[in-house]
Write an enzyme that holds these catalytic residues in place. Structure first.
Site, mmCIF file in Angstrom:
data_model
loop_
_atom_site.group_PDB
_atom_site.id
_atom_site.type_symbol
_atom_site.label_atom_id
_atom_site.label_comp_id
_atom_site.label_asym_id
_atom_site.label_seq_id
_atom_site.Cartn_x
_atom_site.Cartn_y
_atom_site.Cartn_z
ATOM 1 N N SER A 286 0.815 -1.211 0.000
ATOM 2 C CA SER A 286 0.000 0.000 0.000
ATOM 3 C C SER A 286 0.849 1.261 0.000
ATOM 4 O O SER A 286 0.320 2.349 -0.186
ATOM 5 C CB SER A 286 -0.923 0.019 1.222
ATOM 6 O OG SER A 286 -0.189 0.279 2.396
ATOM 7 N N LYS B 171 -5.308 4.810 8.858
ATOM 8 C CA LYS B 171 -4.207 5.588 8.290
ATOM 9 C C LYS B 171 -4.521 7.081 8.310
ATOM 10 O O LYS B 171 -3.681 7.906 8.704
ATOM 11 C CB LYS B 171 -3.939 5.131 6.864
ATOM 12 C CG LYS B 171 -3.370 3.725 6.764
ATOM 13 C CD LYS B 171 -3.249 3.318 5.317
ATOM 14 C CE LYS B 171 -2.680 1.914 5.189
ATOM 15 N NZ LYS B 171 -2.596 1.475 3.788
#
Length: 894
Positions: free
Chosen positions: A745, A788
């Site tokens: 990611s 996140k």
């Protein structure tokens, strides 16, 4: 403490926070010196990397479904359309969180709701279980697998109880003595509830038989007839000796009995001769005397040869008398018992065998065998000493190993400790004077015996952990009968004379409960597994979020509140619970089916309510319970954020920098996960087109992260080196990373940093990035998006929100957003932003403030665009490399 993706695979995929992230393992970064030695590869392989990121596979799969399949598809498409229309504008605040409207729930408190009849959100698993338990075929046993807390046991219990009530009760099973083969006890099948009654009746019968036989064998009639038999034998023997005496007298001999036996002495005139008188006999007289003695001895031998036959006749006469008296004494008692069990043919056969045995051993039955009579006693006599019984009486007991008298319908057995003996039964022993003894009364049934005719539920992991339990279970299911034997006998280690109980036919449905990994491992590595467990009940850990599913979850909360005796929850509190269930999946369009976690939240919220001495759970109680749960687990997160604030961990949240970007990762410890930014830097120089991943070179990265870096090289070649070779060498690294990194990611962030370094284009340090990238530069979905964004938001808020800060995420992740209220409020006020992009070009525009540039028909990019700067720099590096090569060749020629 650290986990790799291989340790957390669920249902063939990696669950939440397991893929598509670049994760830096958490240790004590502030304590580690910059020049501290990096652990070697052997040490790193021995460790586990931390789990991170949600698997985007399900997200991508769901995006390919037709609109009619997903009731929330229209809402998702609407969000994505808004993003595509304004690719560089932040997402509207209303798209950052999907909140449940309490008004839509249609109730005031959970006290008004009716509990759901079945487990919520498991139609696939329920259908599989129904098929498995109703399919009356060999091998259609069930393996129910799924994550713990998804309601596996509750669903099984509900369906098994419903199916069991519709079935007939199975038979009782007993073990009795086999009078022909004492070492092989007979298995006796009797109707349900009859086993215990038959055992009690047999104990009562034995007591009555003892009394009846004692009276019969000691009565006047028996004694008189017995005396007559004895007198008849004595008279027959006396007549023989009388005849011999008469014959001896006729020959002037007298028959006498002495210590050495019977002998004959000479007589004269009715008087025994003295020895000296016998010596005066002439030779002729002596010869005649010897002839007479010899003849009488022959007659005596003939008579003595008849005595054993007469003894046998006497004993047979006595036995026949005993049989006659015994039959008469026990006949009425046994007939009464036969009449009571006329519908049990096996009982009738056993009673007939028992009657023959009692008749044959009548005297031993009452423990009064006369001298000269022997009785076979096969059962170990020391066992009788343990309960005061005569050893012969134990053979007439009934050992009930399965009693279904109190069972309603088919039995359902949940075996918590599935050892081999607990599954298939055992033969116990009694230690007496250092010797182990046993008999059929010490046979004990196992879980398979108790579940015979019904259902047996086992924990698959526990079965595999117990030595030989799995093999014993498979052997019983394949053979369709139960044979009780010791472990030593089954393995061939012991070959001693022991009991061999008769096998019992087996008709049971076995349901194993376990993890998905266990199911897949058994399917691949055990060839016997698939033929025996043909039904797989797959429990999902989430369901689609619709008004109907929200209502189902509310009813489930009402059910849990009733079971745990919690206070009633108002609709605002339930709406907050529903939002939390969506957040737990990492997807705003799904709801978590982790019932264990849901129960914990409800119980802790109820505790908060009772602490305030209120009788209704409100939204603030749920918020408080969730905050307390997070606070209990966030020590490491607080330490990391503190060290960022102190500058120990270098994370920039303002200004610009070339070849540097903030990438986002997710760390997970048990059930708690959080996001944190990590500084990624890139450096470029003349080279042969190689992109070096420093983390991979030192073996600190996992295969997914290495794959993401290789994709960057492919992207550079496809976009900028179709006609000229790449003439650079680049290096990428996660700064201040001292542990393992896994996931892809951060591949988009690494690509942004690399492009910035190549084109010498500064990137905004106030913006963090997450997202995977493919070879065409398209940004792909990742997991852990909410954590996140919130992780970077917390760092920025601690330093002061400027309105320039935010996070760039993939467009495909917009439907996953379930951000905290404070993040949504900051976005609404313009103090924090979330951008969604579907390509690297869109992300470059946000990060640089410049136009990315679209390639013209002549293969060039617009002047001043980011791509034009990168292409120009790469062309310049290629030219310089050629010039350097020519210069080097010229120097070599000189």
């Amino acid at each position: 403490m650290f986990l790799t993706k291989a340790n957390v695979r669920q249902n063939g995929a990696v669950p939440r926070d397991a893929r598509h992230a670049d994760v830096i393992s958490i240790g004590e970064p502030a304590r580690r010196a910059p020049d501290a030695p990096v652990p070697d590869s052997t040490t790193l392989r021995a460790r586990h990397f931390p789990v991170c990121e949600t698997d985007a596979a399900l997200t991508r799969a769901s995006s390919h479904r037709p609109a009619w399949h997903d009731p929330c598809a229209a809402r998702v498409r609407e969000r994505e359309t808004q993003v595509m229309q304004n690719p560089t504008n932040p997402l509207p605040a209303e798209t950052l969180r999907r909140s449940c409207d309490p008004e839509s729930l249609g109730f005031q408190t959970t006290a008004e709701l009716r509990a759901p009849e079945d487990v919520v959100g498991q139609p696939r698993a329920a259908a599989a279980i129904d098929l498995g338990i109703s399919m009356d075929r060999f091998g259609y046993n069930v393996f129910a697998f799924g994550r713990p807390g998804t309601g596996r046991h509750d669903l099984l219990k509900a369906h098994l109880e419903r199916c069991a009530r519709a079935r007939h009760r199975p038979s009782d099973w007993c073990y009795v003595y086999d009078f022909t083969e004492p070492q092989r006890p007979r298995a006796l099948e009797v109707p349900a509830g009859v086993g215990v009654r038959f055992r009690d009746d047999m104990e009562h019968l034995v007591d009555e038989l003892r009394s009846a036989l004692a009276v019969a064998l000691e009565g006047d009639e028996y004694q008189t007839r017995r005396q007559m038999i004895e007198e008849e034998f004595g008279e027959r023997q006396a007549n023989v000796f009388k005849d011999l005496q008469e014959m001896a007298k006729k020959r002037d001999l007298h028959m006498m009995h002495g210590p050495a036996g019977i002998f004959f002495a000479p007589m004269k005139d009715g008087q025994l001769l003295k020895p000296e008188e016998h010596e005066q006999y002439t030779d002729e007289e002596k010869s005649k005397l010897e002839e007479n003695v010899t003849a009488l001895q022959e007659e005596l031998q003939k008579a003595m040869r008849q005595l054993p036959r007469w003894q046998r006749e006497r004993r047979e006469a006595v036995k026949e008398l005993n049989r006659e008296i015994t039959r008469f004494a026990i006949g009425a008692l046994l007939e009464e018992l036969r009449a009571r069990y006329r519908d049990a043919p096996q009982v009738q056969a056993y009673l007939e065998a028992m009657e023959r045995d009692v008749v044959e051993h009548a005297r031993a039955f009452v423990g009064q065998a006369p001298a000269g009579e022997t009785t076979e006693v096969v059962l170990p006599e020391p066992l009788a000493q343990t309960d005061g019984d005569h050893p012969f009486l134990r053979r007439y007991r009934v050992n009930v190993i399965v009693d279904n008298g109190s069972t309603e319908g088919a039995p359902i057995v949940w075996e918590e400790h599935p050892t081999l003996s607990n599954l298939i039964g055992r033969v116990e022993h009694v230690s007496l004077s250092g010797t182990l003894v046993t008999d059929f009364n010490l046979i004990r049934g196992g879980a398979l015996h108790r579940a015979n005719g019904g259902y047996l539920v086992l924990d698959g992991r526990e079965v595999l952990l117990q030595p030989y339990a799995w093999e014993g279970l498979k052997r019983a299911l394949r053979a369709r009968h139960l044979t009780i034997e010791s472990l030593g006998e089954s393995l061939g280690f012991v070959h001693t004379l022991s009991l061999q109980p008769e096998a019992i036919p087996l008709d049971v449905k076995v349901i194993l409960v376990g993890e998905p990994q266990l199911y897949h491992l058994l399917s691949v590595h055990d060839p016997d597994f698939a033929p025996l467990f043909r039904i797989a009940a797959d429990f999902d850990d989430r369901m689609e979020r619709t008004p109907e599913s929200e209502a189902q979850l509310a009813r489930l909360c009402a059910k849990i509140a009733g079971e745990e005796r919690l206070a009633a929850f108002d609709r605002d509190a339930i709406a907050r619970v529903i939002d939390h269930a969506a957040r737990a999946t990492g997807d705003a369009q799904r709801l978590s089916l982790d019932l264990a976690a849901l129960r914990d939240v409800l119980c802790e919220a109820d505790h908060c309510t009772r602490s305030d001495q209120r009788d209704r759970v409100e939204r603030r109680d749920v918020e408080r319970a969730l905050a307390q749960k997070e606070h209990r687990s966030d020590r490491i997160r607080e330490r990391i954020h503190d060290e960022m604030q102190r500058g120990v961990l270098d994370i920039a949240t303002s200004g610009t920098a070339t070849g540097q970007i903030n990438a986002l990762a997710v760390h997970q410890f048990a059930e708690f996960s959080f996001g944190r930014p990590s500084r990624v830097t890139a450096r470029v120089r003349l080279g042969s087109g190689q992109v070096v991943d420093i983390e991979r070179e030192v073996e600190l990265s996992g295969p997914l992260h290495s794959k993401g870096v290789l994709i960057l090289s492919a992207f550079l070649g496809e976009r900028y080196a179709l006609e000229t070779p790449l003439s650079l060498s680049a290096s990428l690294v996660f700064e201040q990373s001292y542990g393992g990194i896994e996931g892809d990611s951060a591949s988009s962030a690494e690509l942004y940093a690399l492009l910035s370094a190549i084109g010498d284009v500064p990137l905004r340090q106030s913006v963090a990035v997450t997202g995977a990238v493919d070879q065409h530069g398209r940004v792909r979905a990742v997991g852990g998006t909410n954590e996140k964004i919130e992780g970077f938001f917390d760092v920025c808020r601690a330093r002061g929100l400027t309105g320039d800060q935010g996070v760039v995420i993939p467009t495909a992740n917009v439907g996953h957003l379930m951000l905290r209220d404070d993040v949504v409020e900051a976005a609404r006020e313009g103090r924090f932003h979330v951008w969604a992009v579907d390509s690297i070009d869109r992300g470059l525009e946000i990060l640089t403030g410049l136009d990315a540039g679209v390639k013209n028909s002549d293969g060039t990019y617009p002047p001043g665009s980011v791509n034009e700067r990168i292409a120009r720099r790469l062309a310049d590096m290629a030219r310089r490399r050629v010039e350097f090569s020519r210069k080097l060749m010229a120097e070599e020629e000189e």
